[in-house]
Design an enzyme around this catalytic site. Sequence first.
Site, PDB file in Angstrom:
ATOM      1  N   GLU A 246       0.885  -1.175   0.000  1.00 31.73           N
ATOM      2  CA  GLU A 246       0.000   0.000   0.000  1.00 31.73           C
ATOM      3  C   GLU A 246       0.914   1.214   0.000  1.00 31.73           C
ATOM      4  O   GLU A 246       1.538   1.529   1.015  1.00 31.73           O
ATOM      5  CB  GLU A 246      -0.921  -0.053   1.224  1.00 31.73           C
ATOM      6  CG  GLU A 246      -2.166   0.783   1.063  1.00 31.73           C
ATOM      7  CD  GLU A 246      -1.993   2.193   1.571  1.00 31.73           C
ATOM      8  OE1 GLU A 246      -1.561   3.051   0.767  1.00 31.73           O
ATOM      9  OE2 GLU A 246      -2.265   2.433   2.753  1.00 31.73           O
ATOM     10  N   CYS A 280      -2.223   8.494   3.574  1.00 34.29           N
ATOM     11  CA  CYS A 280      -2.052   8.077   2.176  1.00 34.29           C
ATOM     12  C   CYS A 280      -3.223   8.568   1.347  1.00 34.29           C
ATOM     13  O   CYS A 280      -3.035   9.162   0.295  1.00 34.29           O
ATOM     14  CB  CYS A 280      -1.968   6.557   2.075  1.00 34.29           C
ATOM     15  SG  CYS A 280      -0.805   5.844   3.209  1.00 34.29           S
TER      16      CYS A 280
END
Length: 473
Positions: A246, A280
């Site tokens: 990720e 993120c």
Amino acid sequence: MGIFTEQPHLFINGQATAPADGFFDVINPATGAVFAQAPQASLGQLDEAVAGAQKALPAWGALSYAERGAVLLDIAAAIEARSAELAKLITLEQGKPLAVAEGEVQGTLAWIRYTAAQDLPVEVLEDSPHKRIELHRKPIGVVGSITPWNWPVMIATWHIFPALQCGNAVINKPSELTPLSTLLLAQIISDHVPAGVFSVVCGAGALGGAMSGHKGIDKIVFTGSTATGQKIMVSAAETLKKLTLELGGNDAAIVLPDANVAEIAPKIFATAFINGGQTCAAIKRLYVHQDLVAPLSQALADIAKQQIVGPGLDPSTTFGPVQNKAQYDKVKGLIDAAVAAGGEILSGAQTFTEPGYYIQPTVVVNVDDHHSVVTEEQFGPVLPVLAYTDIDDAIQRANALSVGLGASVWGSDMAIMHQVADQLEAGTVWLNNHAELAPHAPFGGWKLSGIGVEFGLDGLKANTIVQTKQISR
Ligand code: ADP
């Protein structure tokens, strides 16, 4: 801070373990000063953790999902009992306001409890007179988890518990910038699982690199930058490890001309500046229809000015410092470069008052897509507002970068919003929201934002390896 008033231990194979390689400093971003020490694991200690994990695997993997789920629920209860201590540690080393750290711990509990109820039963693919075909999902083996510094406990939870629930053994390496809250989490996990099922090793990138290339580790789950993810993939190639990565994003949000500015401004602020922008899937590029640029950017700037920037442990603080000096310098540099190139800061002047890493949330207008504040993931408290007139142009600009983690569309006409959303190149697309994650909704990135997904059934399956059983009759 309990065990952290003294030099803390690693937890290897169920044992509180003194570090073989001494200690390293941990900095409080609110002061810029060292406030604690963390134990440095040696490569030998990594080997011990791997050997212990391999030994523990058969018995742990033989338990049912329900049996492992019961262990996860016990862990959640133990974390809940120490939630105040854990939240305070998160704030001390990460910087976020205490209320946000408490939210992180609550999110952690929700994720563990969701995961504890999950099961991946055998699927029957054929059951005919001549043949039966079954699909079994087996544990992968030893899972190495490498975590970042923005949501240290939450992201460790995303890695560790689905892997444990599926019968794997896990070795976690927290970020060297935020190891302490993970060590407390690790102590709790370690107390509840058989020796070897979980270990934690602390250290910087070199230790993560050793994990990525380790012959005894079968999968790496990593959350962090794209550059580091690529290095991990290279190190993992020789042993052909399974990977869930990720990685970074640079999420675009598109505001349509029929959006209600008063309604969306607080939500856009919250999801762009969540955790000081150090998330993120936060909004990092805001594309606004020309007609709304002035009112929306002003509304965002007004909210920015209301923030009380300060130490996370101060109850009046609404906005904490940037987590580390390198990131602080980077964000400051992006703001300076935007101003030098003609960008206008609407959120007010600020003085940078080190030694704490404080940056006022910053709204920038009059920049274009080629400025570094747009092309580079800021990962901090600055948001560029970019004008468009033609929606196809906005979509093209939103998709123009090589990353694709999240994206969003804001407006009133749902039919049009869906049309726009369906053209966005991102793993998650929100309509009138951004950055919200759910334990049952798979999350992952397109393009350079990652490989695979976490959460939900798809995320859980990524912790298993398929074995097809063909039974002839
Ligand atoms: P940042 O988000 O600050 O760029 P990284 O993505 O580099 O941070 O770091 C996230 C995690 O990856 C941390 O635990 C860090 O120690 C680890 N790490 C850094 N370099 C490597 C590497 N070469 N291999 C494996 N892990 C690494």
